[in-house]
Design a protein around this motif. Structure first.
Motif, mmCIF file in Angstrom:
data_model
loop_
_atom_site.group_PDB
_atom_site.id
_atom_site.type_symbol
_atom_site.label_atom_id
_atom_site.label_comp_id
_atom_site.label_asym_id
_atom_site.label_seq_id
_atom_site.Cartn_x
_atom_site.Cartn_y
_atom_site.Cartn_z
ATOM 1 N N THR A 228 0.833 -1.206 0.000
ATOM 2 C CA THR A 228 0.000 0.000 0.000
ATOM 3 C C THR A 228 0.864 1.251 0.000
ATOM 4 N N ILE A 229 1.892 1.274 0.835
ATOM 5 C CA ILE A 229 2.788 2.427 0.903
ATOM 6 C C ILE A 229 3.506 2.638 -0.429
ATOM 7 N N ALA A 230 4.024 1.543 -1.001
ATOM 8 C CA ALA A 230 4.724 1.632 -2.280
ATOM 9 C C ALA A 230 3.793 2.137 -3.375
ATOM 10 N N LEU A 231 2.542 1.676 -3.355
ATOM 11 C CA LEU A 231 1.567 2.116 -4.355
ATOM 12 C C LEU A 231 1.253 3.599 -4.199
ATOM 13 N N ALA A 232 1.110 4.054 -2.953
ATOM 14 C CA ALA A 232 0.825 5.471 -2.699
ATOM 15 C C ALA A 232 1.959 6.358 -3.199
ATOM 16 N N ILE A 233 3.187 5.964 -2.932
ATOM 17 C CA ILE A 233 4.342 6.749 -3.367
ATOM 18 C C ILE A 233 4.476 6.718 -4.886
ATOM 19 N N THR A 234 4.354 5.534 -5.467
ATOM 20 C CA THR A 234 4.509 5.391 -6.919
ATOM 21 C C THR A 234 3.445 6.169 -7.679
ATOM 22 N N LEU A 235 2.189 6.024 -7.279
ATOM 23 C CA LEU A 235 1.102 6.730 -7.968
ATOM 24 C C LEU A 235 1.241 8.241 -7.831
ATOM 25 N N THR A 236 1.731 8.689 -6.695
ATOM 26 C CA THR A 236 1.955 10.124 -6.499
ATOM 27 C C THR A 236 3.020 10.645 -7.451
ATOM 28 N N LEU A 237 4.131 9.923 -7.548
ATOM 29 C CA LEU A 237 5.215 10.341 -8.441
ATOM 30 C C LEU A 237 4.785 10.289 -9.906
ATOM 31 N N VAL A 238 4.037 9.257 -10.278
ATOM 32 C CA VAL A 238 3.538 9.140 -11.661
ATOM 33 C C VAL A 238 2.581 10.282 -11.972
ATOM 34 N N TYR A 239 1.677 10.575 -11.045
ATOM 35 C CA TYR A 239 0.711 11.658 -11.226
ATOM 36 C C TYR A 239 1.427 12.998 -11.427
ATOM 37 N N LYS A 240 2.406 13.274 -10.604
ATOM 38 C CA LYS A 240 3.107 14.555 -10.697
ATOM 39 C C LYS A 240 3.913 14.652 -11.988
ATOM 40 N N ARG A 241 4.496 13.538 -12.410
ATOM 41 C CA ARG A 241 5.268 13.549 -13.651
ATOM 42 C C ARG A 241 4.359 13.788 -14.851
ATOM 43 N N ARG A 242 3.214 13.107 -14.872
ATOM 44 C CA ARG A 242 2.286 13.265 -16.002
ATOM 45 C C ARG A 242 1.693 14.673 -16.058
ATOM 46 N N LYS A 243 1.477 15.256 -14.902
ATOM 47 C CA LYS A 243 0.937 16.620 -14.842
ATOM 48 C C LYS A 243 2.040 17.671 -14.935
ATOM 49 N N GLN A 244 3.286 17.189 -15.004
ATOM 50 C CA GLN A 244 4.465 18.062 -15.065
ATOM 51 C C GLN A 244 4.500 19.026 -13.875
ATOM 52 N N LEU A 245 4.229 18.462 -12.699
ATOM 53 C CA LEU A 245 4.234 19.246 -11.467
ATOM 54 C C LEU A 245 5.533 18.984 -10.712
ATOM 55 N N PRO A 246 6.194 20.012 -10.236
ATOM 56 C CA PRO A 246 7.438 19.806 -9.482
ATOM 57 C C PRO A 246 7.147 19.208 -8.104
ATOM 58 N N LEU A 247 8.072 18.458 -7.578
ATOM 59 C CA LEU A 247 7.928 17.908 -6.243
ATOM 60 C C LEU A 247 8.046 19.015 -5.198
ATOM 61 N N LYS A 248 7.151 19.021 -4.240
ATOM 62 C CA LYS A 248 7.215 20.005 -3.152
ATOM 63 C C LYS A 248 8.419 19.730 -2.252
ATOM 64 N N ILE A 249 8.700 18.433 -2.051
ATOM 65 C CA ILE A 249 9.825 18.060 -1.205
ATOM 66 C C ILE A 249 11.011 17.754 -2.106
ATOM 67 N N ASN A 250 11.978 18.626 -2.097
ATOM 68 C CA ASN A 250 13.159 18.474 -2.938
ATOM 69 C C ASN A 250 14.378 18.989 -2.179
ATOM 70 N N LYS A 251 15.521 19.030 -2.840
ATOM 71 C CA LYS A 251 16.753 19.409 -2.146
ATOM 72 C C LYS A 251 16.714 20.847 -1.620
ATOM 73 N N GLU A 252 15.837 21.681 -2.213
ATOM 74 C CA GLU A 252 15.738 23.063 -1.768
ATOM 75 C C GLU A 252 14.765 23.243 -0.613
ATOM 76 N N THR A 253 13.956 22.219 -0.329
ATOM 77 C CA THR A 253 12.960 22.340 0.739
ATOM 78 C C THR A 253 13.114 21.263 1.813
ATOM 79 N N ILE A 254 14.180 20.496 1.742
ATOM 80 C CA ILE A 254 14.325 19.380 2.667
ATOM 81 C C ILE A 254 14.795 19.825 4.053
#
Length: 260
Positions: A228-254
């Motif tokens: 379930t956890i892996a699916l939640a993370i994977t689907l989130t990353l796929v969704y953001k990539r397809r929508k071309q949305l930047p990750l909120k949590i990145n090296k500049e916000t960690i």
């Protein structure tokens, strides 16, 4: 005092008031209310409403009362907030149905307390308020913004066992759960309904079947939970990539953000 510092102070003071009231008076208040309303689940919900008032007040001071829904993530799509977690928890529901028996002793009060109240109020207080205000409105990055809430969230679940190895498992599981819920909250554009319903469905699946009497669980329980956890993370990353949305949590916000 800078805006970032004032938000941090108000957030921590408000959360501290909630935490004190919760730890000192929750049980007594529930017993008192239960004397007038003979339903333990409803009494539990009402006490949560009372002890969470400092959080509502703190959010109102930070961003005005009329904007509380927005700053706490409650104005986002509830449909998306239900459907995404439901899909993600299918491995738990299906896997538990195959490996465990139905919990025939489950009551409506237990569902209200352990699934409904725990999911909504814990996410509202720990993710929407404590993490959300610190991460969104101060210069704190993801890790410092989540650490206190994740530690206390995990510590609050240690009542579930007296066995040291199990306690370590419970603490580790709930600590990482707090981090996951906060990450999803941020990556889904601060839609609080995402972690609320993921928390709800995960708890509900755990309760519907005779999985374990604590949050750590056994081998099969954790296999399906990890899916379930892996699916939640994977689907989130796929969704953001397809929508071309930047990750909120990145090296500049960690760690520390240069801009709020």
């Amino acid at each position: 005092m800078s805006r970032s510092l004032s938000v941090a102070v108000i957030t921590l003071l408000s959360f501290g008031c909630y935490f004190f009231l919760s730890q000192a008076y929750f049980s007594e208040l529930r017993i008192w209310i239960n004397g007038y309303i003979p339903d333990l689940g409803i009494s539990h919900l009402l006490v949560y409403l009372l002890v969470s008032l400092p959080v509502v007040l703190g959010a109102s001071v930070i961003n005005e009362f009329k904007r509380c829904q927005t700053t706490l993530g409650l104005n986002r799509s509830i449909v998306k907030g239900v459907l995404f977690p439901l899909v993600c928890t299918l491995p738990m529901f299906i896997g538990f149905a195959l490996c465990f028996s139905i919990n025939k002793h489950l009551t409506a009060d237990e569902i209200l307390i352990t699934a409904v109240a725990a999911a909504f109020f814990e996410e509202f207080i720990f993710r929407g308020f404590l993490f959300g205000q610190l991460f969104r409105f101060t210069k704190l990055g993801f890790i410092p913004a989540i650490l206190l809430g994740a530690f206390l969230f995990a510590a609050m679940h240690l009542y579930q066992s007296n066995d040291l190895p199990v306690l370590i498992g419970v603490f580790s599981t709930t600590f990482m759960g707090a981090v996951l819920f906060a990450w999803l909250f941020a990556e889904w554009n601060f839609n609080l309904w995402i972690p609320v319903f993921l928390h709800f469905f995960m708890n509900l699946a755990w309760m519907l079947f005779a999985v374990s009497d604590n949050a750590f669980g056994g081998f099969y329980a954790n296999i399906f939970r990890l899916l379930t956890i892996a699916l939640a993370i994977t689907l989130t990353l796929v969704y953001k990539r397809r929508k071309q949305l930047p990750l909120k949590i990145n090296k500049e916000t960690i760690w520390i953000k240069n801009r709020n």
